[in-house]
Design an enzyme around this catalytic site. Sequence first.
Site, short mmCIF file in Angstrom:
data_model
loop_
_atom_site.label_atom_id
_atom_site.label_comp_id
_atom_site.label_asym_id
_atom_site.label_seq_id
_atom_site.Cartn_x
_atom_site.Cartn_y
_atom_site.Cartn_z
N GLY A 1 17.92 31.57 -12.28
CA GLY A 1 16.67 32.00 -11.67
C GLY A 1 16.93 32.75 -10.37
O GLY A 1 17.30 33.93 -10.36
N GLY A 2 16.77 32.06 -9.24
CA GLY A 2 16.87 32.69 -7.92
C GLY A 2 18.09 33.58 -7.73
O GLY A 2 17.98 34.70 -7.21
N GLY B 1 15.16 25.58 -9.06
CA GLY B 1 14.61 26.09 -7.81
C GLY B 1 14.64 25.09 -6.67
O GLY B 1 14.02 25.30 -5.63
N HIS C 1 9.88 27.61 -20.90
CA HIS C 1 10.37 27.38 -19.53
C HIS C 1 9.53 26.28 -18.88
O HIS C 1 8.31 26.22 -19.09
CB HIS C 1 10.30 28.68 -18.71
N GLU D 1 8.30 25.92 -16.05
CA GLU D 1 7.15 26.37 -15.25
C GLU D 1 5.96 26.68 -16.15
O GLU D 1 4.81 26.47 -15.77
CB GLU D 1 7.56 27.59 -14.40
N ASN E 1 16.62 35.08 -14.98
CA ASN E 1 15.16 34.93 -15.10
C ASN E 1 14.56 35.32 -13.76
O ASN E 1 14.65 34.57 -12.79
CB ASN E 1 14.82 33.48 -15.45
N TRP E 2 13.98 36.50 -13.71
CA TRP E 2 13.45 37.00 -12.44
C TRP E 2 12.15 36.32 -12.04
O TRP E 2 11.67 36.50 -10.92
CB TRP E 2 13.21 38.52 -12.54
N LYS E 3 11.53 35.59 -12.95
CA LYS E 3 10.23 34.95 -12.70
C LYS E 3 9.23 36.00 -12.18
O LYS E 3 9.33 37.17 -12.56
CB LYS E 3 10.37 33.78 -11.74
N GLU F 1 17.55 22.87 -19.09
CA GLU F 1 17.20 23.05 -17.68
C GLU F 1 16.54 21.77 -17.17
O GLU F 1 15.32 21.59 -17.33
CB GLU F 1 16.23 24.22 -17.52
N SER G 1 19.44 25.85 -10.42
CA SER G 1 20.16 26.08 -9.16
C SER G 1 21.62 26.46 -9.38
O SER G 1 22.50 26.08 -8.60
CB SER G 1 20.05 24.84 -8.25
C1 PEP Z 1 15.17 29.18 -14.07
O1 PEP Z 1 14.17 29.73 -13.64
O2 PEP Z 1 15.34 29.10 -15.28
C2 PEP Z 1 16.13 28.59 -13.12
C3 PEP Z 1 17.17 27.95 -13.59
O3 PEP Z 1 15.87 28.77 -11.78
P1 PEP Z 1 16.87 28.51 -10.55
O4 PEP Z 1 18.23 29.05 -10.96
O5 PEP Z 1 16.29 29.25 -9.41
O6 PEP Z 1 16.94 27.04 -10.34
#
Ligand code: PEP
Length: 253
Positions: A237-238, A176, A98, A100, A9-11, A170, A216
């Site tokens: 994500g990251g 994040g 998600h 966010e 997930n590049w956000k 999640e 994470s």
């Molecule tokens: C996500 O955006 O779905 C996510 C899990 O982010 P991160 O891996 O950065 O915690």
Amino acid sequence: MRKRIVAGNWKMNTDVTAGTQLAAELMTLLAEKPAPDNVGVAIAVPFTHITEVARCIDQKVICLAAQNCSSESAGAYTGEVSATMLKSASVMAVLVGHSERRSYFHEDHPTLARKVDQVLANGMRPVFCFGEVLEEREGGIQNRIVEAQLMESVFHLSETDFSKLILAYEPVWAIGTGKVASPEQAQEMHKYVRDLIAGRYGAAVADGTTILYGGSCKSSNAVEIFSKPDVDGGLIGGASLDAPEFHRIIHSF
Ligand code: PEP
């Protein structure tokens, strides 16, 4: 054996040039060392990147996903992007729910149910995200929260449609933040969710449902998390913004 998936997930990161380079780099890495058997790879890219990224990937290797879609099918909804539009741009899967989007854009259960319906009606796969916030975990009510999220937004589906879903647990406190759920916490929730699915749709559907962990997740912790019996991969994500790191996560089974 149910499908395992690692989805990035590049956000709201990268511009079109950098995003296309990132996708191309991942294609190169997967050509050198393909994903393990039965492991699918997906990337959820910003809307602006879809056309260019679609051009530079082979969707037999990397499935192209979007990060959101409208809950409406068409019309006077300025700024929205419909599921039909995404389908016409070669998107195969769409993130829905998600955290966010739930928190910053106030997406509630009925809205998310309509988004899930839109994605399915357009022949794509919803990646339905859910999970509790820190206070809910600390209050010991995470199971109740997750049950409500599933009941209100996906358990209205027919068995056939539900079978097209990918689920992503999640825990919001782990997204994040660098604070990852322990493999035991992930397994416990994934098992709980699988049991809920069994109660609603039967054991065969529950056994066939891919449930990803997100929060994470990195190559340094993925092996342990993915080794749990009810964890079928990750939503990343990251760490998905770094192609070699994402490639290592794909090889963490
Ligand atoms: C996500 O955006 O779905 C996510 C899990 O982010 P991160 O891996 O950065 O915690």
